[in-house]
Design a protein around this motif. Sequence first.
Motif, mmCIF file in Angstrom:
data_model
loop_
_atom_site.group_PDB
_atom_site.id
_atom_site.type_symbol
_atom_site.label_atom_id
_atom_site.label_comp_id
_atom_site.label_asym_id
_atom_site.label_seq_id
_atom_site.Cartn_x
_atom_site.Cartn_y
_atom_site.Cartn_z
ATOM 1 N N TRP A 123 1.409 7.174 -9.547
ATOM 2 C CA TRP A 123 0.288 7.259 -10.298
ATOM 3 C C TRP A 123 -0.182 6.150 -10.814
ATOM 4 C CZ3 TRP A 123 -1.517 11.914 -10.312
ATOM 5 C CH2 TRP A 123 -0.685 13.169 -10.347
ATOM 6 N N ASP A 124 -1.478 5.748 -10.711
ATOM 7 C CA ASP A 124 -2.212 4.605 -11.096
ATOM 8 C C ASP A 124 -1.562 3.958 -12.376
ATOM 9 O OD1 ASP A 124 -4.439 2.818 -10.280
ATOM 10 O OD2 ASP A 124 -4.509 2.845 -12.369
ATOM 11 N N ASN A 172 -4.310 3.525 -16.838
ATOM 12 C CA ASN A 172 -4.932 3.798 -15.638
ATOM 13 C C ASN A 172 -6.289 3.336 -15.438
ATOM 14 O OD1 ASN A 172 -5.145 6.093 -13.478
ATOM 15 N ND2 ASN A 172 -6.826 6.675 -14.615
ATOM 16 N N LYS A 173 -6.504 2.625 -14.167
ATOM 17 C CA LYS A 173 -7.691 1.871 -13.703
ATOM 18 C C LYS A 173 -8.460 1.111 -14.733
ATOM 19 C CE LYS A 173 -8.241 5.614 -10.261
ATOM 20 N NZ LYS A 173 -9.132 6.820 -9.729
ATOM 21 N N ASP A 211 0.734 -1.299 -0.010
ATOM 22 C CA ASP A 211 -0.013 -0.004 -0.160
ATOM 23 C C ASP A 211 0.748 1.312 -0.209
ATOM 24 O OD1 ASP A 211 -2.276 -1.620 -0.034
ATOM 25 O OD2 ASP A 211 -2.663 -1.427 2.027
ATOM 26 N N LYS A 212 1.778 1.342 0.781
ATOM 27 C CA LYS A 212 2.661 2.377 1.065
ATOM 28 C C LYS A 212 3.329 2.712 -0.257
ATOM 29 C CE LYS A 212 6.469 4.566 3.742
ATOM 30 N NZ LYS A 212 7.228 4.446 4.748
ATOM 31 N N GLU A 213 3.749 1.879 -1.193
ATOM 32 C CA GLU A 213 4.575 1.885 -2.592
ATOM 33 C C GLU A 213 3.602 2.355 -3.505
ATOM 34 O OE1 GLU A 213 7.250 -0.415 -5.683
ATOM 35 O OE2 GLU A 213 6.639 -1.492 -3.775
ATOM 36 N N ALA A 214 2.344 1.693 -3.483
ATOM 37 C CA ALA A 214 1.457 2.234 -4.546
ATOM 38 C C ALA A 214 0.809 3.582 -4.196
ATOM 39 C CB ALA A 214 0.226 1.119 -4.275
ATOM 40 N N SER A 215 0.714 4.133 -2.914
ATOM 41 C CA SER A 215 0.403 5.344 -2.813
ATOM 42 C C SER A 215 1.221 6.471 -3.355
ATOM 43 C CB SER A 215 0.052 5.538 -1.233
ATOM 44 O OG SER A 215 1.401 5.636 -0.546
ATOM 45 N N LEU A 216 2.333 5.974 -3.550
ATOM 46 C CA LEU A 216 3.484 6.934 -3.949
ATOM 47 C C LEU A 216 3.614 7.230 -5.610
ATOM 48 C CD1 LEU A 216 6.448 6.366 -1.433
ATOM 49 C CD2 LEU A 216 4.758 8.138 -1.375
#
Length: 321
Positions: free
Chosen positions: A46-47, A75-76, A39-44
Motif C-alpha cells: 500500500w502507498d 499516503n501520497k 517497482d515489483k516490491e512497491a507494487s505489492l
Amino acid sequence: MTYLKKEIWSEYFKGYAIVDCAVRDKNIVYFCMRQNLPDKEASLMWDHDILSKQFALYLDTPDDQYGVRTLEGYNKPRLGVSREPRAQSLLVARNNDGQVSVFGGGRNQPDEFIAPGKVPMTARVKCINDYAYSVGGGRAIYKREDIGKWIKIDAGLPAVEADTAQGFNDMDAFSETDMYAVGGHGDVWHFDGKVWTQQGFPSNVQLATVTCAGDGHVYISGEGGSLWRGKLSTWERIYQGGSTILWNDVLWFDGKLWLASDYQARIWDGKQLRPITHDGQQVPIYGHMDAHDGLLVIASPEVVKAYDGKEWRTLVAPYLD
C-alpha cells in the motif's frame, strides 16, 4: 560543489527519492522524500506503507545543515509551507482525514487533520498571502487559518459528488479577493473574496496548474503540456504542447514564467518555451519547483538546484564514491 555534506546525504537521502520541495524563505528549503523501492516490491505494498521523510535544509548555517522527520502511514504526501500564523513545513497525507505533519517553527507540534472523515484529497499545498491552502479533488479547498484550524472555502461551489471532470489540482491568487482554482476537464473557477464563480474555458482537457503572474496575466497549463493565458472567462492558447505528461509546477520568478515536469524544465519567453541556460550552458534539472524570497528551487528525484536570479548552485546531489 554540492552544498549538502556527504555524511548527511548518505544517512538521509541515500535510498530515497525527492518527490516535492517547498521554499520557506531564502535560507530554509524543505523536501519530501520517499523510499526508493524496486517497482515489483512497491507494487505489492500500500502507498501508505512506503516511508516518507520531511527534510529541512538550512542554507545560512553550514555547520548545522538540516532537520529531518521520518513518517509512517502517509499516503501520497504533498508538501507545502505556511508563513502565518507561524513559519512551518506542512506535509499532507492523501487520506480520509487529511493528516498533516507540522515541522519547524521552533517547536514540536502534534499532527493536524484538515477535515476528519471528509476526504479532502489534497493534490497540492499552496501558500497564498502567507497562509497555507489544501487544494483537492471534488473542488475541495481548505485554508489553514490558525494552528490546527483548517476551514473550507466553498461559498458558491455546488455540493455534488466528485468525479474526474471536477477540480482541483492547483490554485493561485493576486490577492485574497482575486483567486483562481483549476483542475478536472476545463474546470476553472474565480474567487472574489466572498464567492466562487465558474469561468468559461475554451477546452475540456485536463488542467494541471494555474499561475497569477507578475505580468498581470493568469497562466493555466494542461493536457499535453499546453499553456493558456488570460483572465476570468477570456483565454487564449499560447503554446500547443505535445507531451504525454502534465507540468508539475508553473511559477513566476525573476520576471519570467518557469515550468517543470517529470522530465524537463523550461522558461516561457513570451513566444516559445526554451531550455533553462546559464552562461551559455543548459542547466540539467527537472522535477518539482517552488520559489519565494528571491530563491527558486527545482528538485529532481536525486538532484536539487537553486537559483537566486544571478547564480545557480547545487544543493543536493548523490555522492557516488
